[in-house]
Design a protein around this motif. Structure first.
Motif, PDB file in Angstrom:
ATOM      1  N   ASN A   4      -8.102  -8.637  23.670  1.00 18.71           N
ATOM      2  CA  ASN A   4      -8.503  -7.998  24.924  1.00 18.71           C
ATOM      3  C   ASN A   4      -9.216  -6.688  24.613  1.00 18.71           C
ATOM      4  O   ASN A   4      -9.130  -6.155  23.506  1.00 18.71           O
ATOM      5  N   ASP A   5      -9.901  -6.136  25.619  1.00 17.00           N
ATOM      6  CA  ASP A   5     -10.609  -4.868  25.416  1.00 17.00           C
ATOM      7  C   ASP A   5      -9.675  -3.768  24.929  1.00 17.00           C
ATOM      8  O   ASP A   5     -10.063  -2.903  24.149  1.00 17.00           O
ATOM      9  N   ILE A   6      -8.423  -3.819  25.389  1.00 19.64           N
ATOM     10  CA  ILE A   6      -7.469  -2.768  25.030  1.00 19.64           C
ATOM     11  C   ILE A   6      -7.220  -2.729  23.525  1.00 19.64           C
ATOM     12  O   ILE A   6      -6.857  -1.684  22.966  1.00 19.64           O
ATOM     13  N   ALA A   7      -7.440  -3.862  22.838  1.00 21.84           N
ATOM     14  CA  ALA A   7      -7.182  -3.931  21.397  1.00 21.84           C
ATOM     15  C   ALA A   7      -8.043  -2.938  20.620  1.00 21.84           C
ATOM     16  O   ALA A   7      -7.658  -2.473  19.546  1.00 21.84           O
ATOM     17  N   LYS A   8      -9.215  -2.597  21.163  1.00 24.69           N
ATOM     18  CA  LYS A   8     -10.134  -1.697  20.464  1.00 24.69           C
ATOM     19  C   LYS A   8      -9.718  -0.236  20.572  1.00 24.69           C
ATOM     20  O   LYS A   8     -10.118   0.585  19.748  1.00 24.69           O
ATOM     21  N   TYR A   9      -8.936   0.094  21.595  1.00 25.68           N
ATOM     22  CA  TYR A   9      -8.763   1.500  21.945  1.00 25.68           C
ATOM     23  C   TYR A   9      -7.370   2.059  21.684  1.00 25.68           C
ATOM     24  O   TYR A   9      -7.127   3.237  21.915  1.00 25.68           O
ATOM     25  N   VAL A  10      -6.441   1.222  21.230  1.00 23.17           N
ATOM     26  CA  VAL A  10      -5.114   1.738  20.887  1.00 23.17           C
ATOM     27  C   VAL A  10      -5.178   2.362  19.495  1.00 23.17           C
ATOM     28  O   VAL A  10      -6.177   2.249  18.780  1.00 23.17           O
ATOM     29  N   SER A  11      -4.095   3.030  19.116  1.00 24.72           N
ATOM     30  CA  SER A  11      -4.057   3.690  17.806  1.00 24.72           C
ATOM     31  C   SER A  11      -2.921   3.126  16.967  1.00 24.72           C
ATOM     32  O   SER A  11      -1.755   3.300  17.326  1.00 24.72           O
ATOM     33  N   PRO A  12      -3.257   2.438  15.865  1.00 20.61           N
ATOM     34  CA  PRO A  12      -4.609   2.101  15.413  1.00 20.61           C
ATOM     35  C   PRO A  12      -5.159   0.898  16.188  1.00 20.61           C
ATOM     36  O   PRO A  12      -4.380   0.136  16.766  1.00 20.61           O
ATOM     37  N   PRO A  13      -6.492   0.712  16.190  1.00 21.22           N
ATOM     38  CA  PRO A  13      -7.063  -0.472  16.834  1.00 21.22           C
ATOM     39  C   PRO A  13      -6.507  -1.756  16.219  1.00 21.22           C
ATOM     40  O   PRO A  13      -6.252  -1.826  15.012  1.00 21.22           O
ATOM     41  N   LEU A  14      -6.318  -2.760  17.073  1.00 18.82           N
ATOM     42  CA  LEU A  14      -5.630  -3.977  16.647  1.00 18.82           C
ATOM     43  C   LEU A  14      -6.556  -4.992  15.982  1.00 18.82           C
ATOM     44  O   LEU A  14      -7.623  -5.318  16.515  1.00 18.82           O
ATOM     45  N   THR A  15      -6.133  -5.493  14.835  1.00 21.39           N
ATOM     46  CA  THR A  15      -6.719  -6.711  14.282  1.00 21.39           C
ATOM     47  C   THR A  15      -6.176  -7.864  15.114  1.00 21.39           C
ATOM     48  O   THR A  15      -4.965  -8.015  15.257  1.00 21.39           O
ATOM     49  N   SER A  16      -7.078  -8.664  15.696  1.00 22.18           N
ATOM     50  CA  SER A  16      -6.629  -9.639  16.690  1.00 22.18           C
ATOM     51  C   SER A  16      -7.526 -10.876  16.692  1.00 22.18           C
ATOM     52  O   SER A  16      -8.734 -10.783  16.479  1.00 22.18           O
ATOM     53  N   PHE A  17      -6.916 -12.025  16.931  1.00 21.76           N
ATOM     54  CA  PHE A  17      -7.685 -13.260  17.086  1.00 21.76           C
ATOM     55  C   PHE A  17      -8.360 -13.260  18.460  1.00 21.76           C
ATOM     56  O   PHE A  17      -7.683 -13.127  19.484  1.00 21.76           O
ATOM     57  N   HIS A  18      -9.663 -13.423  18.461  1.00 25.86           N
ATOM     58  CA  HIS A  18     -10.422 -13.364  19.712  1.00 25.86           C
ATOM     59  C   HIS A  18     -10.347 -14.700  20.449  1.00 25.86           C
ATOM     60  O   HIS A  18     -10.845 -15.725  19.964  1.00 25.86           O
ATOM     61  N   LEU A  19      -9.704 -14.701  21.614  1.00 28.68           N
ATOM     62  CA  LEU A  19      -9.683 -15.866  22.497  1.00 28.68           C
ATOM     63  C   LEU A  19     -10.789 -15.692  23.523  1.00 28.68           C
ATOM     64  O   LEU A  19     -10.754 -14.760  24.332  1.00 28.68           O
ATOM     65  N   ASP A  20     -11.782 -16.568  23.506  1.00 30.58           N
ATOM     66  CA  ASP A  20     -12.949 -16.431  24.375  1.00 30.58           C
ATOM     67  C   ASP A  20     -12.610 -16.944  25.774  1.00 30.58           C
ATOM     68  O   ASP A  20     -12.659 -18.151  26.038  1.00 30.58           O
ATOM     69  N   VAL A  21     -12.267 -16.015  26.668  1.00 29.34           N
ATOM     70  CA  VAL A  21     -11.861 -16.388  28.029  1.00 29.34           C
ATOM     71  C   VAL A  21     -13.019 -17.022  28.786  1.00 29.34           C
ATOM     72  O   VAL A  21     -12.832 -17.981  29.542  1.00 29.34           O
ATOM     73  N   ASN A  22     -14.228 -16.504  28.582  1.00 30.83           N
ATOM     74  CA  ASN A  22     -15.388 -17.088  29.262  1.00 30.83           C
ATOM     75  C   ASN A  22     -15.623 -18.526  28.819  1.00 30.83           C
ATOM     76  O   ASN A  22     -16.010 -19.381  29.618  1.00 30.83           O
ATOM     77  N   GLN A  23     -15.404 -18.798  27.544  1.00 33.00           N
ATOM     78  CA  GLN A  23     -15.543 -20.170  27.062  1.00 33.00           C
ATOM     79  C   GLN A  23     -14.507 -21.074  27.707  1.00 33.00           C
ATOM     80  O   GLN A  23     -14.803 -22.207  28.093  1.00 33.00           O
ATOM     81  N   LEU A  24     -13.276 -20.576  27.839  1.00 28.31           N
ATOM     82  CA  LEU A  24     -12.226 -21.365  28.481  1.00 28.31           C
ATOM     83  C   LEU A  24     -12.586 -21.635  29.941  1.00 28.31           C
ATOM     84  O   LEU A  24     -12.432 -22.765  30.431  1.00 28.31           O
ATOM     85  N   GLY A  25     -13.089 -20.601  30.638  1.00 22.64           N
ATOM     86  CA  GLY A  25     -13.455 -20.774  32.042  1.00 22.64           C
ATOM     87  C   GLY A  25     -14.613 -21.737  32.231  1.00 22.64           C
ATOM     88  O   GLY A  25     -14.557 -22.653  33.064  1.00 22.64           O
ATOM     89  N   SER A  26     -15.682 -21.559  31.458  1.00 22.21           N
ATOM     90  CA  SER A  26     -16.853 -22.434  31.597  1.00 22.21           C
ATOM     91  C   SER A  26     -16.534 -23.858  31.157  1.00 22.21           C
ATOM     92  O   SER A  26     -16.981 -24.828  31.778  1.00 22.21           O
ATOM     93  N   SER A  27     -15.736 -23.991  30.082  1.00 23.60           N
ATOM     94  CA  SER A  27     -15.371 -25.330  29.608  1.00 23.60           C
ATOM     95  C   SER A  27     -14.556 -26.081  30.652  1.00 23.60           C
ATOM     96  O   SER A  27     -14.716 -27.292  30.830  1.00 23.60           O
ATOM     97  N   SER A  28     -13.675 -25.368  31.350  1.00 18.91           N
ATOM     98  CA  SER A  28     -12.847 -26.032  32.355  1.00 18.91           C
ATOM     99  C   SER A  28     -13.691 -26.584  33.499  1.00 18.91           C
ATOM    100  O   SER A  28     -13.457 -27.696  33.982  1.00 18.91           O
ATOM    101  N   VAL A  29     -14.686 -25.801  33.919  1.00 16.07           N
ATOM    102  CA  VAL A  29     -15.554 -26.238  35.019  1.00 16.07           C
ATOM    103  C   VAL A  29     -16.415 -27.417  34.584  1.00 16.07           C
ATOM    104  O   VAL A  29     -16.517 -28.435  35.282  1.00 16.07           O
ATOM    105  N   ASN A  30     -17.046 -27.278  33.422  1.00 18.01           N
ATOM    106  CA  ASN A  30     -17.910 -28.356  32.932  1.00 18.01           C
ATOM    107  C   ASN A  30     -17.120 -29.624  32.639  1.00 18.01           C
ATOM    108  O   ASN A  30     -17.573 -30.741  32.916  1.00 18.01           O
TER     109      ASN A  30
END
Length: 333
Positions: free
Chosen positions: A275-301
């Protein structure tokens, strides 16, 4: 081609607001000033709503059981809801927003389900005799299609990364799963299951290093962080933790920071979501990026394909994730 997302960015309004206005949603009202600004920007950018013909102009329902409180604590669901609304509008689907199965309109050709549903609602969905795509959680795989992130591969990749960096003690921080009657219970979430499986295979499993909260929220993470600090008082922390979601990781970091536990020096964290918050905490989080837009568009298609191709077997689609390195677990050199 100009998209609703570009118009939203230019106007400063959400994609959902722009989408509903440009698609003449009869249940949606905005001030004349807002309407004028959105329509003006759309015109200046040369926006033209694209439809793929009448055969794809289906009536669908977004079955959404996520509470407003949960949306506030986990922005993932808010982003997902807006993404589905946007992409449905992009391909000319008429979308109804409902919270319960018995609210789905009779003219719906299908539904996208987000959240958890009890047995009564599941039976109601089956009786509707329409197509449906469940996101993340599918209680009836033999009746409906589903799309979810590949948590098995995500957890496996994280454990391999820890092992390749010579970590011998690895912890896990997670939340509850749900039984068939929707009562949360511990150690049943798939991320927890996969963590146990792969750490056992690697010979580093430690059941004392698994911490499960009552939710996936920041406050739950903070409580678990305090529990970890107490349990390891006077002893070295695990060399690394895999954390089920970013909000949990944020709460853990807050607890660690209060006790002057330094990440990544005293321990490291890898989270899931990005999430966006991962960039701004201290320290910034190493995180697996889950593409929410891909999930949303894939569900519709995917729902569109399912509606247009009847008499097929239900399918589950798994979406991958990319690890984004930041300071909580530095990228190996």
């Amino acid at each position: 081609m100009v998209t609703i997302k570009e118009i939203a960015a230019r106007t400063g309004f959400s994609t959902a607001t722009v989408s509903r206005l440009l698609n003449d949603d009869p249940t949606f009202s905005v001030s004349s000033q807002t309407k004028k600004k959105i329509l003006g920007v759309a015109k200046s950018l040369g926006y033209q709503h694209q439809r793929k013909g009448n055969s794809t102009n289906h009536n669908i329902s977004l079955l959404y059981s996520i509470s407003p409180q949960k949306e506030i604590s986990d922005i993932f669901y808010n982003d997902l809801r807006n993404s589905i609304i946007e992409f449905a509008a992009e391909i000319g689907m008429t979308l109804s927003f409902v919270r319960h199965a018995n609210e789905i309109p009779e003219n719906s050709d299908g539904f996208i389900a987000v959240g958890y549903y009890d047995q009564q609602e599941i039976e109601q969905l089956k009786q509707l005799s329409i197509h449906g795509v469940f996101l993340e959680y599918n209680p009836i795989y033999h009746d409906f299609d589903s799309i979810k992130f590949n948590f098995q591969q995500i957890v496996k990749e994280a454990i391999v990364l820890f092992i390749n960096n010579h970590f011998h003690s690895i912890g896990f921080i997670g939340g509850p799963s749900w039984s068939s009657n929707l009562k949360p219970h511990n150690h049943d979430d798939v991320r927890t299951q996969y963590f146990e499986y792969y750490t056992k295979r690697a010979g580093v499993f430690d059941d004392q290093a698994i911490f499960i909260g009552d939710s996936f929220s920041v406050s739950s993470g903070f409580t678990l962080g305090k529990q970890i600090i107490k349990q390891y008082s006077g002893k070295p922390l695990p060399e690394g933790f895999l954390v089920a979601t970013d909000p949990l990781a944020v709460g853990v970091l807050q607890a660690f920071n209060e006790s002057r536990i330094v990440v990544p020096d005293d321990t490291t964290l890898i989270s899931i979501n990005d999430n966006d918050i991962a960039k701004y905490v201290s320290p910034p989080l190493t995180s697996f990026h889950l593409d929410v837009n891909q999930l949303g568009s894939s569900s519709v298609n995917f729902l569109q394909q399912v509606i247009d191709t009847p008499n097929r077997q239900p399918t589950t689609i798994l979406l991958g994730a990319e690890l984004v390195y930041r300071k909580s677990f530095p990228e190996p050199s």
